[in-house]
Design a protein around this motif. Structure first.
Motif, PDB file in Angstrom:
ATOM      1  N   GLN A 103     -29.406  65.038   7.805  1.00 10.06           N
ATOM      2  CA  GLN A 103     -30.003  66.376   7.656  1.00 10.06           C
ATOM      3  C   GLN A 103     -29.008  67.486   7.990  1.00 10.06           C
ATOM      4  OE1 GLN A 103     -33.193  66.029  10.497  1.00 10.06           O
ATOM      5  NE2 GLN A 103     -34.539  64.915   9.101  1.00 10.06           N
ATOM      6  N   ARG A 104     -27.800  67.108   8.377  1.00  7.45           N
ATOM      7  CA  ARG A 104     -26.782  68.090   8.759  1.00  7.45           C
ATOM      8  C   ARG A 104     -25.848  68.359   7.582  1.00  7.45           C
ATOM      9  NH1 ARG A 104     -24.471  66.481  14.629  1.00  7.45           N
ATOM     10  NH2 ARG A 104     -23.596  68.593  14.417  1.00  7.45           N
ATOM     11  N   PRO A 105     -25.703  69.603   7.188  1.00  8.00           N
ATOM     12  CA  PRO A 105     -24.963  69.911   5.952  1.00  8.00           C
ATOM     13  C   PRO A 105     -23.483  69.565   6.040  1.00  8.00           C
ATOM     14  CG  PRO A 105     -25.454  71.921   7.193  1.00  8.00           C
ATOM     15  CD  PRO A 105     -26.221  70.812   7.853  1.00  8.00           C
ATOM     16  N   ILE A 106     -22.941  69.138   4.906  1.00 12.38           N
ATOM     17  CA  ILE A 106     -21.505  68.846   4.821  1.00 12.38           C
ATOM     18  C   ILE A 106     -20.913  69.408   3.527  1.00 12.38           C
ATOM     19  CG2 ILE A 106     -21.641  66.601   3.649  1.00 12.38           C
ATOM     20  CD1 ILE A 106     -19.537  65.663   5.825  1.00 12.38           C
ATOM     21  N   LYS A 107     -21.723  70.127   2.755  1.00 13.79           N
ATOM     22  CA  LYS A 107     -21.296  70.638   1.452  1.00 13.79           C
ATOM     23  C   LYS A 107     -20.055  71.531   1.524  1.00 13.79           C
ATOM     24  CE  LYS A 107     -23.258  72.484  -2.835  1.00 13.79           C
ATOM     25  NZ  LYS A 107     -22.144  73.382  -3.217  1.00 13.79           N
ATOM     26  N   PRO A 108     -19.925  72.467   2.497  1.00 14.79           N
ATOM     27  CA  PRO A 108     -18.719  73.308   2.511  1.00 14.79           C
ATOM     28  C   PRO A 108     -17.433  72.497   2.595  1.00 14.79           C
ATOM     29  CG  PRO A 108     -20.406  74.251   3.930  1.00 14.79           C
ATOM     30  CD  PRO A 108     -20.899  72.894   3.532  1.00 14.79           C
ATOM     31  N   LEU A 109     -17.453  71.427   3.393  1.00 16.91           N
ATOM     32  CA  LEU A 109     -16.263  70.578   3.506  1.00 16.91           C
ATOM     33  C   LEU A 109     -16.038  69.783   2.224  1.00 16.91           C
ATOM     34  CD1 LEU A 109     -13.918  69.291   5.031  1.00 16.91           C
ATOM     35  CD2 LEU A 109     -15.560  67.704   6.074  1.00 16.91           C
ATOM     36  N   VAL A 110     -17.107  69.211   1.672  1.00 18.02           N
ATOM     37  CA  VAL A 110     -16.982  68.430   0.435  1.00 18.02           C
ATOM     38  C   VAL A 110     -16.466  69.309  -0.704  1.00 18.02           C
ATOM     39  CG1 VAL A 110     -18.272  67.168  -1.336  1.00 18.02           C
ATOM     40  CG2 VAL A 110     -18.692  66.701   1.096  1.00 18.02           C
ATOM     41  N   ASP A 111     -17.011  70.529  -0.815  1.00 14.20           N
ATOM     42  CA  ASP A 111     -16.552  71.443  -1.871  1.00 14.20           C
ATOM     43  C   ASP A 111     -15.069  71.763  -1.714  1.00 14.20           C
ATOM     44  OD1 ASP A 111     -19.063  71.488  -2.968  1.00 14.20           O
ATOM     45  OD2 ASP A 111     -19.588  73.490  -2.231  1.00 14.20           O
ATOM     46  N   ALA A 112     -14.642  71.994  -0.472  1.00 13.37           N
ATOM     47  CA  ALA A 112     -13.230  72.303  -0.219  1.00 13.37           C
ATOM     48  C   ALA A 112     -12.342  71.137  -0.625  1.00 13.37           C
ATOM     49  CB  ALA A 112     -13.026  72.644   1.259  1.00 13.37           C
ATOM     50  N   LEU A 113     -12.761  69.915  -0.270  1.00 13.07           N
ATOM     51  CA  LEU A 113     -11.981  68.732  -0.624  1.00 13.07           C
ATOM     52  C   LEU A 113     -11.967  68.505  -2.142  1.00 13.07           C
ATOM     53  CD1 LEU A 113     -13.200  66.439   2.289  1.00 13.07           C
ATOM     54  CD2 LEU A 113     -10.832  67.183   1.932  1.00 13.07           C
ATOM     55  N   LYS A 114     -13.098  68.757  -2.795  1.00 14.55           N
ATOM     56  CA  LYS A 114     -13.142  68.610  -4.251  1.00 14.55           C
ATOM     57  C   LYS A 114     -12.200  69.606  -4.923  1.00 14.55           C
ATOM     58  CE  LYS A 114     -17.727  66.619  -5.063  1.00 14.55           C
ATOM     59  NZ  LYS A 114     -19.051  66.833  -5.695  1.00 14.55           N
ATOM     60  N   ASN A 115     -12.076  70.792  -4.342  1.00 13.84           N
ATOM     61  CA  ASN A 115     -11.150  71.780  -4.893  1.00 13.84           C
ATOM     62  C   ASN A 115      -9.700  71.316  -4.777  1.00 13.84           C
ATOM     63  OD1 ASN A 115     -13.138  73.585  -5.673  1.00 13.84           O
ATOM     64  ND2 ASN A 115     -13.092  74.723  -3.751  1.00 13.84           N
ATOM     65  N   LEU A 116      -9.450  70.395  -3.864  1.00 15.12           N
ATOM     66  CA  LEU A 116      -8.116  69.803  -3.738  1.00 15.12           C
ATOM     67  C   LEU A 116      -7.941  68.588  -4.639  1.00 15.12           C
ATOM     68  CD1 LEU A 116      -7.672  69.961   0.160  1.00 15.12           C
ATOM     69  CD2 LEU A 116      -6.551  71.421  -1.538  1.00 15.12           C
ATOM     70  N   GLY A 117      -9.036  68.194  -5.311  1.00  8.17           N
ATOM     71  CA  GLY A 117      -8.969  67.050  -6.218  1.00  8.17           C
ATOM     72  C   GLY A 117      -9.681  65.812  -5.729  1.00  8.17           C
ATOM     73  N   ALA A 118     -10.414  65.893  -4.613  1.00  7.19           N
ATOM     74  CA  ALA A 118     -11.082  64.722  -4.041  1.00  7.19           C
ATOM     75  C   ALA A 118     -12.227  64.245  -4.922  1.00  7.19           C
ATOM     76  CB  ALA A 118     -11.586  65.043  -2.638  1.00  7.19           C
ATOM     77  N   ASP A 119     -12.518  62.945  -4.808  1.00  8.82           N
ATOM     78  CA  ASP A 119     -13.619  62.315  -5.548  1.00  8.82           C
ATOM     79  C   ASP A 119     -14.696  61.915  -4.544  1.00  8.82           C
ATOM     80  OD1 ASP A 119     -15.342  60.783  -7.077  1.00  8.82           O
ATOM     81  OD2 ASP A 119     -13.786  59.528  -7.966  1.00  8.82           O
ATOM     82  N   ILE A 120     -15.704  62.782  -4.391  1.00 12.84           N
ATOM     83  CA  ILE A 120     -16.773  62.565  -3.405  1.00 12.84           C
ATOM     84  C   ILE A 120     -18.107  62.809  -4.077  1.00 12.84           C
ATOM     85  CG2 ILE A 120     -17.710  63.248  -1.151  1.00 12.84           C
ATOM     86  CD1 ILE A 120     -14.975  64.435  -0.463  1.00 12.84           C
ATOM     87  N   SER A 121     -19.061  61.921  -3.828  1.00 11.01           N
ATOM     88  CA  SER A 121     -20.403  62.103  -4.380  1.00 11.01           C
ATOM     89  C   SER A 121     -21.442  61.883  -3.288  1.00 11.01           C
ATOM     90  CB  SER A 121     -20.637  61.144  -5.552  1.00 11.01           C
ATOM     91  OG  SER A 121     -20.416  59.798  -5.147  1.00 11.01           O
ATOM     92  N   TYR A 122     -22.611  62.506  -3.488  1.00 10.47           N
ATOM     93  CA  TYR A 122     -23.726  62.371  -2.549  1.00 10.47           C
ATOM     94  C   TYR A 122     -24.611  61.201  -2.968  1.00 10.47           C
ATOM     95  CZ  TYR A 122     -22.286  67.115  -1.326  1.00 10.47           C
ATOM     96  OH  TYR A 122     -21.562  68.217  -0.948  1.00 10.47           O
ATOM     97  N   LEU A 123     -25.002  60.375  -2.028  1.00  5.04           N
ATOM     98  CA  LEU A 123     -25.814  59.198  -2.332  1.00  5.04           C
ATOM     99  C   LEU A 123     -27.306  59.443  -2.197  1.00  5.04           C
ATOM    100  CD1 LEU A 123     -23.652  56.379  -0.692  1.00  5.04           C
ATOM    101  CD2 LEU A 123     -23.788  57.058  -3.105  1.00  5.04           C
ATOM    102  N   ASP A 124     -27.675  60.589  -1.633  1.00  9.40           N
ATOM    103  CA  ASP A 124     -29.100  60.890  -1.463  1.00  9.40           C
ATOM    104  C   ASP A 124     -29.351  62.341  -1.851  1.00  9.40           C
ATOM    105  OD1 ASP A 124     -31.753  60.846  -0.810  1.00  9.40           O
ATOM    106  OD2 ASP A 124     -31.492  60.129   1.235  1.00  9.40           O
TER     107      ASP A 124
END
Length: 415
Positions: A103-124
């Motif tokens: 229930q704790r947000p992590i989107k700002p970090l994931v978005d930042a990493l994706k902007n660097l080219g990371a491959d991350i997806s949410y499972l729920d």
């Protein structure tokens, strides 16, 4: 549950307390050691959060096709590992945690990493753990991130920056929250001879040779020391306690305790290079009005101290408390009111008007939040109360109940 905590009639002092290494500093050092290799770390935290990170780092080199990691309640571990795993080429990870962690947000970090080219997806649910990460060699070296949500997102990025051939430039949008934690990350990087430029709008971590250059001595945890400040503030004049492996010029933001608790009649002095002494002197306090945007983890302890001393307080800069182990503002309001306080909260403030007399024999709920148990326990010097789910303190301060006995406060775990 702990049976009613209450104060004994006799108490000897000064008390000597040994607290383990800072959880925040330990977790940063462990990530740096994994990135750089060969750092000798001394005085690691014995907290559950640090143990989770140690176990998780051991799993990263597994030969499994998909490495599954459960971080439990450890928010720092979740954020630091998300960034680290994103850089691990051709490895696949699933990182999950407790119900509250999801229930704790992590989107700002994931978005930042994706902007660097990371491959991350949410499972729920979008924006929240659990996460699936396919590690890559990230080559982009510039990104932007909101600075007013959680400093841990930014620290996570700073700690992986030495892996980038051209370093990493982090543009900060908005006012910085918990800046001392970013300064701590900067200091640890600089100990390893990694250049870091930090101003109000940008952090630049320069490229590194990826070789550790020094050992790290972890200072004991100032966040854990806050509960001893509260205990001294609520004690009798002349009472004192010595805390080992602390220094007044600490890189930890919560070392602000020494100036904050002077308002509550607590003097801090360095009695030798590794020991500070807290002493209660005559009352100097009045109504308290403090902006805690740099040190929000102190809010619970300060609010409870004000209640115990019978003084009004207004605490500001608390907007990050909603995304902690629980919504700490709501939890504080509920539990403080049980003891007779009048409490108003907004998205970022708490105002407390104490009752003339504390309501005794109340059961304090902890909401699976270690700081709720730790912050309310010192009130046993003023009234009789119970703490629900006392084991929760192991997240940051496993030996707290044993240390509390040194203050003449008896604590017996109910079966």
């Amino acid at each position: 549950m702990i049976n009613f905590l209450e104060k004994s009639t006799t108490l000897k002092f000064p008390i000597n307390i040994q607290i383990s290494g800072s959880k925040s500093e330990s977790n940063r050092a462990l990530i740096l050691d994994y990135v750089l290799g060969g750092i000798n770390i001394h005085n690691l935290s014995d907290s559950d959060d640090t143990k989770h990170l140690i176990n998780a780092l051991k799993q990263l080199d597994s030969e499994s096709k998909t490495i599954k990691i459960d971080v439990g309640h450890a928010g720092t571990t979740m954020r630091f590992l998300t960034a680290l795993c994103a850089t691990m080429h051709q490895q696949e990870f699933v990182i999950s945690g407790s119900k509250r962690m999801h229930q704790r947000p992590i989107k700002p970090l994931v978005d930042a990493l994706k902007n660097l080219g990371a491959d991350i997806s949410y499972l729920d649910h979008e924006g929240y753990p659990p996460l699936k990460i396919r590690g890559k060699n990230l080559t982009k070296n510039k990104l932007s991130i909101q600075a007013n949500i959680s400093s841990q997102y930014i620290s996570a990025l700073m700690l992986i920056a030495p892996k980038f051939p051209q370093g990493l430039s982090i543009k900060l949008k908005g006012n910085i929250t918990s800046r001392p934690y970013l300064e701590m990350t900067k200091a640890l990087l600089e100990q390893q001879k990694i250049r870091v430029d930090f101003n109000q709008s940008e952090i630049c971590v320069h490229s590194s040779h990826l070789n550790a250059t020094t050992s790290i001595e972890i200072e004991s945890d100032w966040s854990s020391a806050s509960y001893h400040y509260a205990l001294v503030a609520l004690s009798v004049e002349g009472f004192s306690v010595k805390l080992t492996n602390f220094k007044l010029n600490s890189v930890q933001g919560d070392a602000a305790l020494r100036s904050i608790y002077k308002k509550f009649g607590v003097k801090t002095e360095q009695v030798d290079p590794k020991t500070i002494k807290l002493t209660k002197f005559s009352k100097l306090y009045s109504d308290i009005n403090i902006d805690l945007i740099k040190t929000p983890d102190l809010a619970q302890t300060i609010a409870v101290t004000c209640l115990g001393l019978g003084i009004k307080c207004e605490l500001r800069g608390l907007h990050t408390l909603k995304i902690k182990e629980t919504d700490r503002l709501k939890a504080l309001k509920t539990e403080l009111q049980k003891l007779g306080a009048l409490v108003e909260i907004s998205d970022s403030t708490l105002k407390l008007q104490p009752n003339k007399k504390l309501i005794s024999h109340q059961i304090i709920e902890t909401y699976n939040d270690h700081r709720m148990a730790l912050a309310f326990a010192p009130l046993a010097l003023k009234t009789i109360l119970k703490i629900e789910n006392p084991d929760v303190v192991s997240k940051s301060y496993p030996h707290f109940w044993e240390d509390l006995n040194n203050y003449g406060i008896t604590s017996h775990f109910a079966k």
